[in-house]
Design an enzyme around this catalytic site. Sequence first.
Site, PDB file in Angstrom:
ATOM      1  N   THR A  72       1.017  -1.334   0.319  1.00 60.42           N
ATOM      2  CA  THR A  72      -0.090  -0.193   0.239  1.00 60.42           C
ATOM      3  C   THR A  72       0.963   1.017  -0.160  1.00 60.42           C
ATOM      4  O   THR A  72       0.640   2.146  -0.609  1.00 60.42           O
ATOM      5  CB  THR A  72      -1.029   0.253   1.493  1.00 60.42           C
ATOM      6  OG1 THR A  72      -1.737  -1.295   0.865  1.00 60.42           O
ATOM      7  CG2 THR A  72      -1.993   1.355   1.313  1.00 60.42           C
ATOM      8  N   ASN A 151      -5.096  -9.353  -7.490  1.00 58.77           N
ATOM      9  CA  ASN A 151      -5.474 -10.435  -6.317  1.00 58.77           C
ATOM     10  C   ASN A 151      -6.749 -11.319  -6.120  1.00 58.77           C
ATOM     11  O   ASN A 151      -7.275 -12.493  -5.610  1.00 58.77           O
ATOM     12  CB  ASN A 151      -5.463  -9.275  -5.479  1.00 58.77           C
ATOM     13  CG  ASN A 151      -6.045  -8.505  -5.914  1.00 58.77           C
ATOM     14  OD1 ASN A 151      -6.187  -7.422  -6.588  1.00 58.77           O
ATOM     15  ND2 ASN A 151      -7.125  -7.724  -4.193  1.00 58.77           N
ATOM     16  N   GLN A 181       1.453  -9.628  -5.324  1.00 56.66           N
ATOM     17  CA  GLN A 181       0.367 -10.969  -5.536  1.00 56.66           C
ATOM     18  C   GLN A 181       1.293 -11.936  -6.722  1.00 56.66           C
ATOM     19  O   GLN A 181       1.325 -13.336  -6.247  1.00 56.66           O
ATOM     20  CB  GLN A 181      -0.405 -10.815  -6.090  1.00 56.66           C
ATOM     21  CG  GLN A 181      -2.195 -10.078  -5.628  1.00 56.66           C
ATOM     22  CD  GLN A 181      -2.609 -11.084  -4.183  1.00 56.66           C
ATOM     23  OE1 GLN A 181      -2.519 -12.152  -4.400  1.00 56.66           O
ATOM     24  NE2 GLN A 181      -3.078 -10.221  -3.481  1.00 56.66           N
ATOM     25  N   SER A 201       5.547  -6.745  -1.170  1.00 57.19           N
ATOM     26  CA  SER A 201       5.123  -6.920   0.566  1.00 57.19           C
ATOM     27  C   SER A 201       5.712  -8.315   0.936  1.00 57.19           C
ATOM     28  O   SER A 201       5.279  -9.257   0.234  1.00 57.19           O
ATOM     29  CB  SER A 201       3.981  -6.484   0.425  1.00 57.19           C
ATOM     30  OG  SER A 201       3.009  -7.110   1.119  1.00 57.19           O
ATOM     31  N   HIS A 203       4.468 -10.017   3.734  1.00 60.63           N
ATOM     32  CA  HIS A 203       3.169 -10.785   4.147  1.00 60.63           C
ATOM     33  C   HIS A 203       2.410 -11.543   2.788  1.00 60.63           C
ATOM     34  O   HIS A 203       1.714 -13.127   3.844  1.00 60.63           O
ATOM     35  CB  HIS A 203       3.098 -10.245   5.366  1.00 60.63           C
ATOM     36  CG  HIS A 203       1.350  -9.106   4.355  1.00 60.63           C
ATOM     37  ND1 HIS A 203      -0.275  -9.534   4.115  1.00 60.63           N
ATOM     38  CD2 HIS A 203       0.851  -8.053   4.066  1.00 60.63           C
ATOM     39  CE1 HIS A 203      -0.823  -8.288   3.898  1.00 60.63           C
ATOM     40  NE2 HIS A 203       0.153  -7.629   3.649  1.00 60.63           N
ATOM     41  N   THR A 239      11.991   4.998  10.989  1.00 63.17           N
ATOM     42  CA  THR A 239      12.891   4.336  11.702  1.00 63.17           C
ATOM     43  C   THR A 239      12.601   2.666  11.220  1.00 63.17           C
ATOM     44  O   THR A 239      11.881   2.715  11.178  1.00 63.17           O
ATOM     45  CB  THR A 239      12.166   4.146  13.116  1.00 63.17           C
ATOM     46  OG1 THR A 239      12.836   5.093  13.886  1.00 63.17           O
ATOM     47  CG2 THR A 239      13.334   3.127  13.625  1.00 63.17           C
ATOM     48  N   CYS A 327     -17.957  -6.892   0.214  1.00 64.25           N
ATOM     49  CA  CYS A 327     -19.514  -7.663   1.612  1.00 64.25           C
ATOM     50  C   CYS A 327     -18.497  -6.856   3.032  1.00 64.25           C
ATOM     51  O   CYS A 327     -19.391  -5.923   4.105  1.00 64.25           O
ATOM     52  CB  CYS A 327     -20.110  -8.218   1.392  1.00 64.25           C
ATOM     53  SG  CYS A 327     -20.512  -8.565   0.107  1.00 64.25           S
TER      54      CYS A 327
HETATM   55  C1  LIG Z   1      -2.280  -6.610  -5.943  1.00 64.42           C
HETATM   56  C2  LIG Z   1      -2.472  -5.533  -3.936  1.00 64.42           C
HETATM   57  N1  LIG Z   1      -1.758  -4.661  -3.861  1.00 64.42           N
HETATM   58  C3  LIG Z   1      -1.788  -3.777  -3.078  1.00 64.42           C
HETATM   59  C4  LIG Z   1      -1.606  -5.174  -1.798  1.00 64.42           C
HETATM   60  C5  LIG Z   1      -1.855  -4.620  -0.134  1.00 64.42           C
HETATM   61  O1  LIG Z   1      -0.551  -4.902   0.283  1.00 64.42           O
HETATM   62  P1  LIG Z   1      -0.443  -4.635   1.800  1.00 64.42           P
HETATM   63  O2  LIG Z   1      -1.136  -5.394   2.715  1.00 64.42           O
HETATM   64  O3  LIG Z   1       1.225  -4.797   1.738  1.00 64.42           O
HETATM   65  O4  LIG Z   1       0.214  -2.990   2.161  1.00 64.42           O
HETATM   66  C6  LIG Z   1      -2.580  -5.606  -1.895  1.00 64.42           C
HETATM   67  C7  LIG Z   1      -3.190  -6.813  -0.817  1.00 64.42           C
HETATM   68  O5  LIG Z   1      -3.675  -7.879  -1.096  1.00 64.42           O
HETATM   69  C8  LIG Z   1      -2.467  -6.645  -3.418  1.00 64.42           C
HETATM   70  O6  LIG Z   1      -3.679  -8.051  -3.205  1.00 64.42           O
END
Ligand SMILES: Cc1ncc(COP(=O)(O)O)c(C=O)c1O
Length: 388
Positions: A72, A151, A181, A201, A203, A239, A327
């Site tokens: 994000t 996603n 993704q 990302s 996670h 930081t 939803c």
């Molecule tokens: C295609 C895509 N972009 C961005 C994000 C956001 O990632 P983060 O959770 O690391 O902010 C996601 C999270 O689901 C995603 O699927």
Amino acid sequence: MKITYFDHSSTTPVDKKVLKEMLPYFSDDFGNASSLHSLGRMAAKAVEKSRVCVANFLNCSSDEIIFTSGSTESNNIVIKGIIKALDGKKKHIITSAIEHDSILEPYADLKKQGIEVTYIPVKGNGVVDIESLKKAIKKETILVSIMYANNEVGSIQPIAEIGKLLSKINHKIYFHTDATQAVNALPCDVKKLGVDYLSLSGHKIYGPKGVGALFVKSGSPLKALQLGGHQEKNLRSGTYNVPGIVGLGRAVELVEKDREKNNKKIDKLRKILIEKVLKNIPDTVLNTDILNALPSHAHFSFMGTEGESIMLALDFKGIEVSTGSACASGSLEPSGTLLAMGIKPETAHGSIRFSLGKENTIEDVDRVIKYLPGIISKFRKMNPLYKK
Ligand SMILES: Cc1ncc(COP(=O)(O)O)c(C=O)c1O
């Protein structure tokens, strides 16, 4: 209750090997990577080691990596940071109709500020229409941002082809891809993809939450959104999240090492899941085009049902999936991605996304098939409008 997890697109568990690497940096080696004393230098060394891992993964120089809090933030930094850096010039920016909100919302914000935005449509399989992209490009175009893989349905976008196309335009158009993704399943060589910026990302790849990276090709414009700490060449003050960054570095190494093996395993299970769902549940549409999608995704619409109810009923049985409609945000609006693919709103409403991961087994698929047909049948009986 045993949890059967089919929501890897939302997040993944931290791999034990990643966790092991991270742990010392929470306690014994807790230094601030900006401190000049030995504890700080040790932390800085770990950050730089991780930067090299991410750079190797993307086939770029470690100077071209900025650590962030996740995709994000990476997406926001790129989109707003380029516009800020190119201030004063007439601007047109392009994206696709199926991007994540962390792209769509910054774009919408820029539109309000008078910047012209074009949203490229996708075909029925969720892949962007290159011809529409070609037609949308004009001399004011400064940025194209197209995700590497979607996603929701998992559709893979032709990033290298778009990169080539943009390189032939006779003025510079910066190219960003949100690879969040895609990283688990697809090669992410930024040179082969032809991108100037790439977001990822931790996670989503068995690394920790709250950490991510942004590739910024050397010489590409970018102005910081966040000021104060001067970290990351002044582009992302704050930081250092040292354990997170260490975890991200290890996570990308494991992705690269095990990618082929994991892809094969996940794709095999996904195909069995699809076959069994379609065989056991009539009036079901598969929205994932498996020939053009990540191996992890299987996205279905069950006619005459509502996705959120199915998701909750599966959750009651310990099976975790995600709904295809929005939803979760309290809105009954169907997913923008599905609508962009030409799926009717009433079909889109009954959608569920299964996103598989490396720890899933055939027993997990069998548990879905044990419960899902009964759940769908029960909801259809309760729906007076459903006749079949
Ligand atoms: C295609 C895509 N972009 C961005 C994000 C956001 O990632 P983060 O959770 O690391 O902010 C996601 C999270 O689901 C995603 O699927």
